[in-house]
Motif scaffolding. Structure first.
Motif, PDB file in Angstrom:
ATOM      1  N   PHE A   1      -8.148  12.066   3.773  1.00  0.00           N
ATOM      2  CA  PHE A   1      -8.390  10.621   3.748  1.00  0.00           C
ATOM      3  C   PHE A   1      -7.085   9.874   3.450  1.00  0.00           C
ATOM      4  N   SER A   2      -6.390  10.311   2.413  1.00  0.00           N
ATOM      5  CA  SER A   2      -5.147   9.644   2.005  1.00  0.00           C
ATOM      6  C   SER A   2      -4.072   9.754   3.074  1.00  0.00           C
ATOM      7  N   HIS A   3      -3.990  10.934   3.683  1.00  0.00           N
ATOM      8  CA  HIS A   3      -2.968  11.138   4.719  1.00  0.00           C
ATOM      9  C   HIS A   3      -3.243  10.260   5.934  1.00  0.00           C
ATOM     10  N   GLU A   4      -4.507  10.186   6.353  1.00  0.00           N
ATOM     11  CA  GLU A   4      -4.860   9.335   7.490  1.00  0.00           C
ATOM     12  C   GLU A   4      -4.574   7.868   7.186  1.00  0.00           C
ATOM     13  N   LEU A   5      -4.911   7.447   5.965  1.00  0.00           N
ATOM     14  CA  LEU A   5      -4.664   6.054   5.591  1.00  0.00           C
ATOM     15  C   LEU A   5      -3.174   5.745   5.636  1.00  0.00           C
ATOM     16  N   LEU A   6      -2.357   6.672   5.160  1.00  0.00           N
ATOM     17  CA  LEU A   6      -0.908   6.478   5.166  1.00  0.00           C
ATOM     18  C   LEU A   6      -0.389   6.312   6.590  1.00  0.00           C
ATOM     19  N   CYS A   7      -0.872   7.160   7.498  1.00  0.00           N
ATOM     20  CA  CYS A   7      -0.405   7.111   8.890  1.00  0.00           C
ATOM     21  C   CYS A   7      -0.915   5.862   9.613  1.00  0.00           C
ATOM     22  N   GLU A   8      -2.166   5.497   9.361  1.00  0.00           N
ATOM     23  CA  GLU A   8      -2.784   4.388  10.093  1.00  0.00           C
ATOM     24  C   GLU A   8      -2.305   3.027   9.616  1.00  0.00           C
ATOM     25  N   THR A   9      -1.714   2.962   8.440  1.00  0.00           N
ATOM     26  CA  THR A   9      -1.239   1.671   7.925  1.00  0.00           C
ATOM     27  C   THR A   9       0.251   1.461   8.171  1.00  0.00           C
ATOM     28  N   LYS A  10       0.860   2.375   8.875  1.00  0.00           N
ATOM     29  CA  LYS A  10       2.292   2.247   9.147  1.00  0.00           C
ATOM     30  C   LYS A  10       2.560   0.980   9.950  1.00  0.00           C
ATOM     31  N   GLY A  11       3.418   0.117   9.421  1.00  0.00           N
ATOM     32  CA  GLY A  11       3.774  -1.118  10.107  1.00  0.00           C
ATOM     33  C   GLY A  11       2.758  -2.233   9.967  1.00  0.00           C
ATOM     34  N   LYS A  12       1.706  -2.022   9.185  1.00  0.00           N
ATOM     35  CA  LYS A  12       0.656  -3.028   9.020  1.00  0.00           C
ATOM     36  C   LYS A  12       0.958  -3.903   7.806  1.00  0.00           C
TER      37      LYS A  12
ATOM     38  N   GLY B   1      -7.994  -3.634   4.875  1.00  0.00           N
ATOM     39  CA  GLY B   1      -9.100  -3.561   5.832  1.00  0.00           C
ATOM     40  C   GLY B   1      -9.292  -2.147   6.363  1.00  0.00           C
ATOM     41  N   LYS B   2      -8.175  -1.445   6.597  1.00  0.00           N
ATOM     42  CA  LYS B   2      -8.247  -0.049   7.040  1.00  0.00           C
ATOM     43  C   LYS B   2      -8.900   0.821   5.966  1.00  0.00           C
ATOM     44  N   LEU B   3      -8.596   0.530   4.706  1.00  0.00           N
ATOM     45  CA  LEU B   3      -9.190   1.296   3.610  1.00  0.00           C
ATOM     46  C   LEU B   3     -10.705   1.161   3.609  1.00  0.00           C
ATOM     47  N   TRP B   4     -11.209  -0.077   3.761  1.00  0.00           N
ATOM     48  CA  TRP B   4     -12.668  -0.265   3.763  1.00  0.00           C
ATOM     49  C   TRP B   4     -13.299   0.415   4.983  1.00  0.00           C
ATOM     50  N   ASP B   5     -12.625   0.324   6.124  1.00  0.00           N
ATOM     51  CA  ASP B   5     -13.150   0.985   7.332  1.00  0.00           C
ATOM     52  C   ASP B   5     -13.242   2.498   7.129  1.00  0.00           C
ATOM     53  N   LYS B   6     -12.217   3.058   6.487  1.00  0.00           N
ATOM     54  CA  LYS B   6     -12.227   4.507   6.282  1.00  0.00           C
ATOM     55  C   LYS B   6     -13.294   4.896   5.260  1.00  0.00           C
ATOM     56  N   CYS B   7     -13.558   4.022   4.280  1.00  0.00           N
ATOM     57  CA  CYS B   7     -14.616   4.321   3.316  1.00  0.00           C
ATOM     58  C   CYS B   7     -15.966   4.425   4.015  1.00  0.00           C
TER      59      CYS B   7
ATOM     60  N   THR C   1      -2.288   2.803  -6.884  1.00  0.00           N
ATOM     61  CA  THR C   1      -1.076   3.603  -6.630  1.00  0.00           C
ATOM     62  C   THR C   1      -0.457   3.233  -5.287  1.00  0.00           C
ATOM     63  N   PHE C   2      -1.106   3.600  -4.208  1.00  0.00           N
ATOM     64  CA  PHE C   2      -0.566   3.360  -2.874  1.00  0.00           C
ATOM     65  C   PHE C   2      -0.386   1.868  -2.600  1.00  0.00           C
ATOM     66  N   PHE C   3      -1.409   1.066  -2.857  1.00  0.00           N
ATOM     67  CA  PHE C   3      -1.317  -0.360  -2.528  1.00  0.00           C
ATOM     68  C   PHE C   3      -0.466  -1.121  -3.544  1.00  0.00           C
ATOM     69  N   LYS C   4      -0.371  -0.612  -4.757  1.00  0.00           N
ATOM     70  CA  LYS C   4       0.497  -1.243  -5.739  1.00  0.00           C
ATOM     71  C   LYS C   4       1.956  -1.155  -5.305  1.00  0.00           C
ATOM     72  N   HIS C   5       2.307  -0.065  -4.625  1.00  0.00           N
ATOM     73  CA  HIS C   5       3.673   0.141  -4.136  1.00  0.00           C
ATOM     74  C   HIS C   5       3.684   0.143  -2.596  1.00  0.00           C
ATOM     75  N   TYR C   6       2.829  -0.669  -2.004  1.00  0.00           N
ATOM     76  CA  TYR C   6       2.624  -0.633  -0.556  1.00  0.00           C
ATOM     77  C   TYR C   6       3.917  -0.921   0.208  1.00  0.00           C
ATOM     78  N   HIS C   7       4.662  -1.924  -0.235  1.00  0.00           N
ATOM     79  CA  HIS C   7       5.893  -2.290   0.484  1.00  0.00           C
ATOM     80  C   HIS C   7       6.934  -1.181   0.389  1.00  0.00           C
ATOM     81  N   LEU C   8       6.938  -0.452  -0.697  1.00  0.00           N
ATOM     82  CA  LEU C   8       7.850   0.679  -0.812  1.00  0.00           C
ATOM     83  C   LEU C   8       7.490   1.759   0.206  1.00  0.00           C
ATOM     84  N   TYR C   9       6.200   2.059   0.307  1.00  0.00           N
ATOM     85  CA  TYR C   9       5.782   3.073   1.289  1.00  0.00           C
ATOM     86  C   TYR C   9       6.088   2.626   2.708  1.00  0.00           C
ATOM     87  N   GLN C  10       5.936   1.331   2.979  1.00  0.00           N
ATOM     88  CA  GLN C  10       6.282   0.838   4.303  1.00  0.00           C
ATOM     89  C   GLN C  10       7.776   0.977   4.569  1.00  0.00           C
ATOM     90  N   PHE C  11       8.551   0.743   3.522  1.00  0.00           N
ATOM     91  CA  PHE C  11       9.992   0.917   3.655  1.00  0.00           C
ATOM     92  C   PHE C  11      10.322   2.367   3.986  1.00  0.00           C
TER      93      PHE C  11
END
Length: 251
Positions: A105-116, A123-129, A151-161
Motif C-alpha cells: 500500500f505504502s509503496h503504491e502510494l509513493l509511486c502514484e503521488t509522484k509529481g502530484k 485524494g489518492k490516499l482515500w482512493d487507495k483506502c 510521516t509521509f504527508f508531513k514530509h511530503y515536499h521532501l519526498y517529492q524532492f
C-alpha cells in the motif's frame, strides 16, 4: 515464501520486541539536499546495527541492486520509507500477511503521488483506502492511514524532492592504501633486553669488520693494478732504451 521474506519476518518480530521512542525522520540540510537522519532514542544497545541488517534483507527481498548511500541518497530514503512502514505495522500487531499488504500500500502510494500536489496525493490516499478495504480490515487501514498522514504527508515536499529531482553529485574520491599492523609474535619467543643490546653490538662490530675487510680488499686490488701499470710502463721504457742502444751500435 522466499528465504529473504522468512528472514525479514524473523528480523521484524525480534525488532518490535525492543522498546523505541522515535522513528527515523527525513530532513533537508542547509544545501537543500535530501538526507535521512536517524533520530532514534532507543534505550537498547545495538538497535542501529539490527536496523541495518533489516534494511539489507528488505533490499534483497525487493530485488534491488546494491547502492552507495554516500553517493546516492534516494534509494536509501525510499528504503527507509518502506522499512519504517513494515516496522510500524508489526508494532501495531498486524499479522504478517497484512504487514506485507501495508508495505505494498505504502509503496503504491509513493509511486502514484509522484509529481502530484499534496491535495491530489491525499485524494489518492482515500482512493487507495477504498480499494484496500477487502485486503485490510478497517482498524488496520485506519492505523496505516494515520501513520502515513503524520510521516509521509508531513514530509511530503521532501519526498517529492527526492522522487522528482535529479541530485547533483560533487564528490572527490581518494583511494588510500591501509597497512594493517603486523601480527605480534608470542611473548615466549622474545629476547631479554640486555641480551638483545649485546646482540646489536655484536652485529655492529661484525658489520664494521666486514666493511674493513671489503675496504682492504678494494685497496689491495687497486694497489696491484697500480703496480702492474707501473711495471708495464717500466718494461716499455726499458724496451725503448734497448732499441736506441742497438740502433747506435749498428751505426
Amino acid at each position: 515464501e522466499s528465504q529473504h521474506a522468512i528472514l525479514l519476518r524473523s528480523h521484524v518480530s525480534d525488532y518490535v520486541k525492543k522498546p523505541r521512542l522515535a522513528l527515523d525522520r527525513h530532513y533537508v540540510d542547509a544545501d537543500g539536499r535530501a538526507r535521512a537522519a536517524e533520530r532514534s532514542s532507543s534505550t537498547v544497545e545495538g538497535t542501529g546495527p539490527q536496523k541495518e541488517d533489516g534494511r539489507q534483507l528488505l533490499t534483497k527481498l525487493l530485488n534491488w541492486d546494491e547502492f552507495d548511500e554516500e553517493r546516492d541518497l534516494k534509494p536509501g530514503i525510499l528504503l527507509d520509507y518502506l522499512y519504517n512502514t513494515i516496522i510500524f505495522a508489526a508494532e501495531k500487531g498486524f499479522p504478517w500477511p497484512s504487514v506485507a499488504v501495508a508495505a505494498g500500500f505504502s509503496h503504491e502510494l509513493l509511486c502514484e503521488t509522484k509529481g502530484k500536489t499534496i491535495e491530489e496525493a491525499i485524494g489518492k490516499l482515500w482512493d487507495k483506502c477504498e480499494k484496500y478495504q477487502n485486503k485490510l480490515n478497517s482498524n488496520y487501514l485506519q492505523h496505516l492511514s494515520n501513520y502515513l498522514l503524520v510521516t509521509f504527508f508531513k514530509h511530503y515536499h521532501l519526498y517529492q524532492f527526492v522522487l522528482c529531482e535529479v541530485r547533483e553529485v560533487d564528490q572527490t574520491i581518494h583511494e588510500l592504501e591501509v597497512h594493517v599492523p603486523q601480527e605480534v609474535p608470542p611473548l615466549k619467543n622474545g629476547t631479554d633486553v640486555e641480551l638483545w643490546n649485546y646482540q646489536q653490538q655484536l652485529a655492529k662490530l661484525s658489520e664494521a669488520e666486514a666493511q674493513l675487510r671489503n675496504d682492504m680488499s678494494v685497496f689491495r686490488e687497486a694497489r696491484l693494478l697500480k703496480n702492474e701499470q707501473e711495471m708495464n710502463k717500466f718494461y716499455m721504457d726499458l724496451r725503448f732504451q734497448n732499441k736506441e742502444i742497438i740502433e747506435k751500435t749498428e751505426k
